[in-house]
Design a protein around this motif. Structure first.
Motif, short mmCIF file in Angstrom:
data_model
loop_
_atom_site.label_atom_id
_atom_site.label_comp_id
_atom_site.label_asym_id
_atom_site.label_seq_id
_atom_site.Cartn_x
_atom_site.Cartn_y
_atom_site.Cartn_z
N PRO A 108 30.15 -1.55 43.55
CA PRO A 108 30.80 -2.85 43.69
C PRO A 108 32.17 -2.85 43.00
N VAL A 109 33.20 -3.17 43.75
CA VAL A 109 34.54 -3.25 43.14
C VAL A 109 35.06 -4.68 43.28
N PRO A 110 35.95 -5.10 42.36
CA PRO A 110 36.39 -6.49 42.37
C PRO A 110 37.31 -6.84 43.54
N GLU A 111 37.17 -8.08 43.98
CA GLU A 111 38.07 -8.63 44.99
C GLU A 111 38.54 -9.97 44.42
N VAL A 112 39.85 -10.16 44.37
CA VAL A 112 40.40 -11.34 43.69
C VAL A 112 40.83 -12.40 44.70
N ASP A 113 40.35 -13.61 44.49
CA ASP A 113 40.81 -14.74 45.29
C ASP A 113 42.04 -15.33 44.58
N GLU A 114 43.22 -14.99 45.09
CA GLU A 114 44.46 -15.35 44.40
C GLU A 114 44.65 -16.86 44.29
N SER A 115 44.00 -17.62 45.20
CA SER A 115 44.16 -19.07 45.15
C SER A 115 43.43 -19.67 43.94
N GLU B 121 31.30 -4.09 48.18
CA GLU B 121 30.86 -2.70 48.13
C GLU B 121 31.98 -1.78 48.63
N SER B 122 32.24 -0.71 47.86
CA SER B 122 33.24 0.26 48.27
C SER B 122 32.59 1.64 48.31
N ARG B 123 32.64 2.28 49.45
CA ARG B 123 31.94 3.56 49.62
C ARG B 123 32.52 4.66 48.74
N ILE B 124 31.63 5.44 48.08
CA ILE B 124 32.09 6.59 47.30
C ILE B 124 31.56 7.91 47.86
N GLY B 125 30.49 7.85 48.65
CA GLY B 125 29.95 9.10 49.19
C GLY B 125 28.66 8.89 49.93
N THR B 126 27.92 9.99 50.14
CA THR B 126 26.66 9.91 50.90
C THR B 126 25.55 10.65 50.17
N VAL B 127 24.33 10.30 50.53
CA VAL B 127 23.15 11.05 50.09
C VAL B 127 22.43 11.54 51.34
N GLU B 128 22.26 12.86 51.44
CA GLU B 128 21.59 13.46 52.60
C GLU B 128 20.23 14.00 52.16
N ARG B 129 19.25 13.87 53.05
CA ARG B 129 17.94 14.46 52.77
C ARG B 129 17.59 15.44 53.87
N SER B 130 17.11 16.61 53.48
CA SER B 130 16.65 17.58 54.48
C SER B 130 15.38 18.24 53.97
N MET C 216 39.54 3.66 40.23
CA MET C 216 39.33 3.74 38.78
C MET C 216 38.10 2.95 38.37
N CYS C 217 37.55 2.15 39.29
CA CYS C 217 36.48 1.20 38.95
C CYS C 217 35.14 1.90 38.78
N HIS C 218 34.43 1.57 37.67
CA HIS C 218 33.10 2.12 37.43
C HIS C 218 32.01 1.19 37.98
N GLY C 219 32.41 0.06 38.55
CA GLY C 219 31.44 -0.83 39.18
C GLY C 219 30.57 -1.61 38.22
N CYS C 220 31.06 -1.88 37.01
CA CYS C 220 30.21 -2.55 36.01
C CYS C 220 30.09 -4.04 36.26
#
Lengths: 119, 300
Positions: free
Chosen positions: B64-71, B121-130, B101-105
């Protein structure tokens, strides 16, 4: 006008630092009164990340109109641009020499970062 | 002796390139039971080079990364002062966000007095299972350009299965991604090579593991007459050497072909079975005194 310099030292004779985010000190010259002050930037030297952003935030909060630095990365530039601080690129020289070059119009104003992130 | 029920062993090292993946994949194949192998080296996952199986599922992972409502923002700067990583910066106006730079805290959203910050939510990668025979391989893959490995490491670790042994291939080094990978493990196998650089970084890794409070054993890879005495260091630090893997050209050749050493080199199956026995014993807190003192049997 007040101009900030990314420097290794704390006065007009100090050399500019080749890094901005991890410059030792920020020297501020008031061109009207001629006064010189400097603030510590060593938090940036040891920062694991975000050194450029922190230094840019510090400069923006000094209320200066311009920053003179040898280089400026993309994140720091974004913060400075957002804060309305002009960024001027200088060669390796002293704060005093860079100040003279700025007054004489011999410095280039950056319109974007001149080095990559983590340069 | 089989895999011995449910335990988690993390395979780590200070220095990169010492053989973490080699040890992890060959140990996984030698467990003798179903096992989950978690490739938490998310910046360069390579267990898939040695264990083949079609990808069954791929899941996106984000923070989760921040999104600012400027209003709503009045540029008070509380978010900027709170953020230790400078992922959100306020300079007398609505803040700038640096998602990378966000650690998602979520701290910035909590401290904002105006409720101007929400999280997306901001994507950082994937998890694959095989599925690769007896080994279920879970691979974390950090997107190119992303710097935030620990949340993805944690997402990979959520894929361990109860009642089944779990082996974690850790990122090299001793920084946050490695700590995120070893945390919660029953024991850590520290893989090193008998070189000055290997020994130096083994010391760093031993300190890091001790700080987290997990028992450790050492695997020395590529031992030979030229190598430094890792045993002396191990004795000094009170850590058992669980296995010495000889420097052998056949191992390098098999590795270069993406083959498991236990399959490619006659006699090496018993080498890794010995490591399995010692690892299982150590993870279960059942080390014998002979074992600790290095007086139990050695491979032929």
């Amino acid at each position: 006008m007040r101009i900030a310099f990314a420097s290794k030292g704390d006065n007009r004779e100090s050399m500019l630092d080749e890094r901005f985010g991890r410059a030792a000190r920020i020297v501020v010259v008031d061109t009207d009164s001629g006064t010189v002050e400097s603030i510590d930037n060593t938090a940036g030297i040891s920062a694991a990340q975000g050194a450029g952003i922190q230094a840019a935030e510090r400069v923006a909060n000094l209320g200066v109109e311009a920053l003179v630095t040898m280089h400026c990365g993309p994140k720091a530039f974004a913060v400075l641009k957002h804060a309305g601080v002009e960024v001027w690129s200088a060669p390796s020289c002293t704060v005093g020499e860079a100040l003279d070059m700025h007054r004489e119009g011999r410095l280039a104003r950056l319109s974007e970062a001149d080095v990559d992130t983590h340069w | 002796m089989n895999g011995g029920g449910s335990f988690t062993v993390a395979v780590a090292s200070g220095k990169g390139g010492t053989g973490k993946t080699t040890v992890a994949v060959n140990l996984a194949r030698s467990m003798g039971t179903r096992v989950t192998l978690l490739d938490c080296d998310v910046e360069e996952p390579n267990c898939t080079l040695f264990l083949y199986g079609g990808i069954i599922t791929t899941r996106e992972v984000g923070i989760p990364v921040p999104e600012v409502d400027e209003s709503l923002c009045d540029a008070c700067g509380e978010c900027s002062r709170f953020c230790a990583y400078k992922a959100i910066v306020s300079v007398g106006s609505a803040p700038l966000v640096f998602p990378g730079m966000c650690h998602g805290c979520g701290g910035c959203a909590l401290v904002c007095p105006r409720g101007a910050i929400s999280e997306k939510e901001s994507r950082i990668g994937t998890v694959e299972r095989s599925e690769c025979g007896s080994v279920t391989l879970v691979t974390g893959r950090l997107d190119v350009g992303m710097a935030m490995a620990p949340p993805l490491v944690r997402a990979v670790k959520e894929c361990s299965r109860a009642g089944e042994p779990c082996i974690i291939d850790c990122p090299p080094g001793t920084s946050c991604p490695m700590i995120a990978a070893i945390r919660g493990a029953d024991m850590v196998l520290l893989v090193t090579e008998p070189t000055p650089f290997g020994l130096h970084d083994l010391g760093l890794a031993v300190n890091a593991v001790a700080e987290v409070g997990i028992p450790a054993g050492i695997v020395v890879n590529r031992t030979g007459p030229e190598g430094l005495d890792v045993g002396a260091f191990a004795k000094e630090r009170g850590i058992p050497v669980l296995l010495e893997i000889p420097d052998d050209r056949r191992a390098a050749e098999a590795y270069s072909r993406g083959e498991l050493l236990v399959d490619a080199i006659p006699g090496w199956k018993s080498l890794f079975e010995l490591l399995r026995e010692r690892t299982v014993a150590m993870a279960g807190g059942r080390m014998t005194r002979e074992f600790r003192q290095g007086r139990d049997r050695r491979p032929e």
